[in-house]
Design a protein around this motif. Sequence first.
Motif, PDB file in Angstrom:
ATOM      1  N   MET A   1      10.282  16.928  12.130  1.00 12.56           N
ATOM      2  CA  MET A   1       9.037  17.607  11.799  1.00 12.56           C
ATOM      3  C   MET A   1       8.836  17.543  10.300  1.00 12.56           C
ATOM      4  SD  MET A   1       6.387  19.035  12.751  1.00 12.56           S
ATOM      5  CE  MET A   1       6.862  19.078  14.462  1.00 12.56           C
ATOM      6  N   CYS A   2       7.585  17.310   9.877  1.00 10.81           N
ATOM      7  CA  CYS A   2       7.400  17.098   8.460  1.00 10.81           C
ATOM      8  C   CYS A   2       5.926  16.999   8.121  1.00 10.81           C
ATOM      9  CB  CYS A   2       8.106  15.808   8.031  1.00 10.81           C
ATOM     10  SG  CYS A   2       7.463  14.352   8.869  1.00 10.81           S
ATOM     11  N   GLY A   3       5.673  16.646   6.867  1.00  8.35           N
ATOM     12  CA  GLY A   3       4.349  16.268   6.420  1.00  8.35           C
ATOM     13  C   GLY A   3       4.408  14.848   5.913  1.00  8.35           C
ATOM     14  N   ILE A   4       3.410  14.040   6.232  1.00 13.72           N
ATOM     15  CA  ILE A   4       3.375  12.668   5.752  1.00 13.72           C
ATOM     16  C   ILE A   4       2.045  12.427   5.043  1.00 13.72           C
ATOM     17  CG2 ILE A   4       4.975  11.763   7.458  1.00 13.72           C
ATOM     18  CD1 ILE A   4       2.706  10.791   9.116  1.00 13.72           C
ATOM     19  N   ALA A   5       2.084  11.592   4.030  1.00  7.06           N
ATOM     20  CA  ALA A   5       0.884  11.274   3.258  1.00  7.06           C
ATOM     21  C   ALA A   5       1.102   9.956   2.542  1.00  7.06           C
ATOM     22  CB  ALA A   5       0.576  12.381   2.250  1.00  7.06           C
ATOM     23  N   GLY A   6       0.002   9.311   2.180  1.00  9.61           N
ATOM     24  CA  GLY A   6       0.120   8.068   1.431  1.00  9.61           C
ATOM     25  C   GLY A   6      -1.211   7.382   1.268  1.00  9.61           C
ATOM     26  N   PHE A   7      -1.179   6.243   0.605  1.00 12.65           N
ATOM     27  CA  PHE A   7      -2.398   5.457   0.420  1.00 12.65           C
ATOM     28  C   PHE A   7      -2.018   4.014   0.142  1.00 12.65           C
ATOM     29  CE2 PHE A   7      -1.257   7.379  -3.616  1.00 12.65           C
ATOM     30  CZ  PHE A   7      -1.336   6.336  -4.527  1.00 12.65           C
ATOM     31  N   TRP A   8      -2.971   3.142   0.395  1.00 11.77           N
ATOM     32  CA  TRP A   8      -2.799   1.702   0.151  1.00 11.77           C
ATOM     33  C   TRP A   8      -4.055   1.216  -0.567  1.00 11.77           C
ATOM     34  CZ3 TRP A   8      -2.869  -2.548   4.508  1.00 11.77           C
ATOM     35  CH2 TRP A   8      -2.523  -3.789   3.952  1.00 11.77           C
ATOM     36  N   ASN A   9      -3.905   0.899  -1.824  1.00  4.59           N
ATOM     37  CA  ASN A   9      -5.027   0.451  -2.647  1.00  4.59           C
ATOM     38  C   ASN A   9      -4.522  -0.634  -3.596  1.00  4.59           C
ATOM     39  OD1 ASN A   9      -7.071   0.062  -4.520  1.00  4.59           O
ATOM     40  ND2 ASN A   9      -7.559   2.227  -4.738  1.00  4.59           N
ATOM     41  N   PRO A  10      -4.776  -1.896  -3.290  1.00  4.32           N
ATOM     42  CA  PRO A  10      -4.255  -2.996  -4.111  1.00  4.32           C
ATOM     43  C   PRO A  10      -4.717  -2.975  -5.559  1.00  4.32           C
ATOM     44  CG  PRO A  10      -5.052  -3.801  -1.986  1.00  4.32           C
ATOM     45  CD  PRO A  10      -5.497  -2.381  -2.097  1.00  4.32           C
ATOM     46  N   LYS A  11      -5.757  -2.180  -5.848  1.00  2.00           N
ATOM     47  CA  LYS A  11      -6.237  -2.099  -7.231  1.00  2.00           C
ATOM     48  C   LYS A  11      -5.385  -1.164  -8.071  1.00  2.00           C
ATOM     49  CE  LYS A  11     -11.034  -3.070  -5.932  1.00  2.00           C
ATOM     50  NZ  LYS A  11     -12.440  -2.547  -5.927  1.00  2.00           N
ATOM     51  N   ARG A  12      -4.562  -0.339  -7.417  1.00  2.39           N
ATOM     52  CA  ARG A  12      -3.671   0.565  -8.145  1.00  2.39           C
ATOM     53  C   ARG A  12      -2.296  -0.092  -8.224  1.00  2.39           C
ATOM     54  NH1 ARG A  12      -5.468   5.811  -8.904  1.00  2.39           N
ATOM     55  NH2 ARG A  12      -7.318   6.443  -7.731  1.00  2.39           N
ATOM     56  N   THR A  13      -1.981  -0.683  -9.327  1.00  2.00           N
ATOM     57  CA  THR A  13      -0.715  -1.406  -9.458  1.00  2.00           C
ATOM     58  C   THR A  13       0.104  -0.910 -10.644  1.00  2.00           C
ATOM     59  OG1 THR A  13      -1.854  -3.143 -10.684  1.00  2.00           O
ATOM     60  CG2 THR A  13      -1.565  -3.491  -8.314  1.00  2.00           C
ATOM     61  N   ASN A  14      -0.057   0.337 -10.969  1.00  2.00           N
ATOM     62  CA  ASN A  14       0.721   0.961 -12.027  1.00  2.00           C
ATOM     63  C   ASN A  14       1.574   2.049 -11.396  1.00  2.00           C
ATOM     64  OD1 ASN A  14       0.988   3.400 -14.021  1.00  2.00           O
ATOM     65  ND2 ASN A  14       0.688   1.601 -15.333  1.00  2.00           N
ATOM     66  N   GLU A  15       2.889   1.979 -11.588  1.00  2.00           N
ATOM     67  CA  GLU A  15       3.777   2.914 -10.910  1.00  2.00           C
ATOM     68  C   GLU A  15       3.490   4.363 -11.280  1.00  2.00           C
ATOM     69  OE1 GLU A  15       8.521   3.814 -10.093  1.00  2.00           O
ATOM     70  OE2 GLU A  15       7.903   2.049 -11.267  1.00  2.00           O
ATOM     71  N   ARG A  16       3.236   4.605 -12.550  1.00  2.00           N
ATOM     72  CA  ARG A  16       2.952   5.980 -12.964  1.00  2.00           C
ATOM     73  C   ARG A  16       1.676   6.481 -12.286  1.00  2.00           C
ATOM     74  NH1 ARG A  16       3.001   7.513 -19.234  1.00  2.00           N
ATOM     75  NH2 ARG A  16       5.230   7.112 -18.817  1.00  2.00           N
ATOM     76  N   ASP A  17       0.686   5.618 -12.178  1.00  2.00           N
ATOM     77  CA  ASP A  17      -0.567   5.968 -11.519  1.00  2.00           C
ATOM     78  C   ASP A  17      -0.329   6.275 -10.039  1.00  2.00           C
ATOM     79  OD1 ASP A  17      -3.307   6.297 -10.955  1.00  2.00           O
ATOM     80  OD2 ASP A  17      -3.539   4.176 -10.497  1.00  2.00           O
ATOM     81  N   LEU A  18       0.448   5.425  -9.379  1.00  2.00           N
ATOM     82  CA  LEU A  18       0.730   5.629  -7.953  1.00  2.00           C
ATOM     83  C   LEU A  18       1.437   6.963  -7.717  1.00  2.00           C
ATOM     84  CD1 LEU A  18       1.941   2.023  -7.027  1.00  2.00           C
ATOM     85  CD2 LEU A  18      -0.166   3.111  -6.258  1.00  2.00           C
ATOM     86  N   ARG A  19       2.414   7.253  -8.526  1.00  2.00           N
ATOM     87  CA  ARG A  19       3.169   8.505  -8.342  1.00  2.00           C
ATOM     88  C   ARG A  19       2.327   9.727  -8.712  1.00  2.00           C
ATOM     89  NH1 ARG A  19       8.179   7.830  -6.794  1.00  2.00           N
ATOM     90  NH2 ARG A  19       9.260   5.842  -7.179  1.00  2.00           N
ATOM     91  N   SER A  20       1.490   9.591  -9.722  1.00  2.00           N
ATOM     92  CA  SER A  20       0.678  10.736 -10.147  1.00  2.00           C
ATOM     93  C   SER A  20      -0.371  11.093  -9.093  1.00  2.00           C
ATOM     94  CB  SER A  20      -0.003  10.442 -11.483  1.00  2.00           C
ATOM     95  OG  SER A  20      -0.983   9.432 -11.356  1.00  2.00           O
ATOM     96  N   VAL A  21      -0.742  10.133  -8.258  1.00  2.00           N
ATOM     97  CA  VAL A  21      -1.674  10.414  -7.163  1.00  2.00           C
ATOM     98  C   VAL A  21      -0.927  10.930  -5.939  1.00  2.00           C
ATOM     99  CG1 VAL A  21      -3.330   9.386  -5.542  1.00  2.00           C
ATOM    100  CG2 VAL A  21      -3.382   8.743  -7.963  1.00  2.00           C
TER     101      VAL A  21
END
Length: 639
Positions: A1-21
């Motif tokens: 049991m848990c919560g899941i979340a995520g996104f797939w956007n090829p225009k976001r290719t900066n690790e800091r940006d991905l984690r901050s979202v």
Amino acid sequence: MCGIAGFWNPKRTNERDLRSVLDPMLDVLDHRGPDERGSHISVDRGLAIGHTRLSIVGLDCGHQPIASSDRAIVGTVNGELYGYKKIRASLACESRSCDGKSDSAIAIPLYEKYGLDFVHHLRGEFAVVLFDGKRNRLILVRDRFGIKPLYFAINSDGVVWGSEVKAILRHPDHPPRLCPKAAIHQMMQVMVPGSTAFQGVQALLPGHMMVIDLEQNRFESKTHRYWDLNFPVQHETNVDPAEYVQGVQDRLIDAVAARLEADVPVGCYLSGGIDSCSILGLATHLQQSPVKAFTIAFDSDEYDESNIAALMAKRTGAEQELLRLTEKELYGPAFERATWHAERTFYNTLAVAKWHMSRRVRACNYKAVITGEGSDELFGGYAFFRRDYLGKEDRDQILSGATLSEKELSHPAWEDLCGYTPSWIQPWMMTLERVKPLLSQNMRDLLQEYDPVAAVANAIDPEQVRGRNRLDISQYTWSKTMLEGQILTWGGDRMDMANSMEARPAFLDHHVAEYAVQIPPDVRIRDGVEKWVVREAMVDILPRELYEREKFAFMAPPAHTDPVKRQAVQEMLDHWLTDQRLADAGLLEQQSIRDFVSDAWQETDSTIARRNDIIINHALQLHMLHGQYVEDLPLPAVD
């Protein structure tokens, strides 16, 4: 049991940006999984997958996201996958890797073996998200009844998903906006399957899989139904009902046994109905020791079933935890919290009561309970099913205004779909008529071109109702709408997981369901007795008083039944329905709603008063949702 979340956007290719979202999306799901957090970031793909864990199975070895041995496939699982030990052993015999000892670990090796057909090998309550790096493909799957939630939003830049809508609304590409059409549906209580209260956010339908491929920088998504309640066009006749009684008993025992599997103690929710009492009785025999039982009691004899629950607890030797609730607990801060967790309006404060109950479960150091939801849907337990099958009755007057209409209504879209208008939607059609004069001019203009009653009918697959028995049609259409959109959301997962507690509805095991739809209608409802086959299957488990008792609607006492409750509601209305808030939301006409509330408190007809309570709840909560999500107001503390 848990919560899941995520996104797939090829225009976001900066690790800091991905984690901050991703991090804020997981922060808002912390209540679903406070025990552990994990994430997978693929910078070159613009992929971020996150997980918040509530540890129930494989306490020390259930870290997520999960991945294949070559790391080409990665994913998350929310829920429980039963029979995982047998599957894991079978995979090992085929030299297939299954890292980890938790139930979630079987998802990827099953996908590697069976491809998209892997879902047919999953048993339980689940939402699964897998990313197949070899095929550049994202796969979203929701369990057969929608016990576990899974939402998504797609635009030209990519896809965002989450166990709850609030996670998606934390993504910068999807700012929160209430949907006007959804507001109308909430005011009348019935949502269109797959819709949410918010613009641009959809729910993956129960029993469905969505496959999203990225080809030539374009996202292509396809959704297909992998499972459904398939009622036969023609039932067997002149059958021996004893065969079905035994069949239900066998499958229900197996379903409860599967749901007792955990690495933490498992309790039971216990109301005064035959469903939860049956679950407790079976769990006690299977566990061969007393089971912890959790019961809600209300301060109204007309709505309280705790005396029947106490009888069952005594019969089984269960340790009963009784939670007594009054207006102090059902309104105010707890009401606001329940609304935030529900992400939609609810017609009765039973949702708030469920929020309090899951809180008490966790305070007793329990993380999981088995529940009785789904029995009414599968075996014809509701008054409106009986009405459609047997004709109009004089019983169940307590339900008028909430689940039964006091007069016969019809709608052409439902007549075309079913050959009649199911009794379950008729009271909500009456509610809609009372709501229309309260709407703002913009909302009334919308209704000139949009028919919400037809919209719900149009979301039902006509091939699944055409030529079926009237009872089958009513059960199917209710299950496709109100079971998932109401009972399993604000009456189930959302209130349970608000306090990090997992509910396991044994009746909604798909083996039970696939058997139930084959049972002839005159065995489900026999001699006017609803759920006859379940009663007979559980005759040696249930107390005689309960075996002979008619179905009682489990709900909290409405506000009109008590001046103290009316005052508690009025205080919330004074705070949330100010001129400014009404204007900002743009949903209701200010003077009309105020006149309606004033008249409602003077109403003496109990049926009309009950319907007024429903409308007031919805109007109040729509403005709470606007404040909580659009204005981003802080939630109040609850004592």
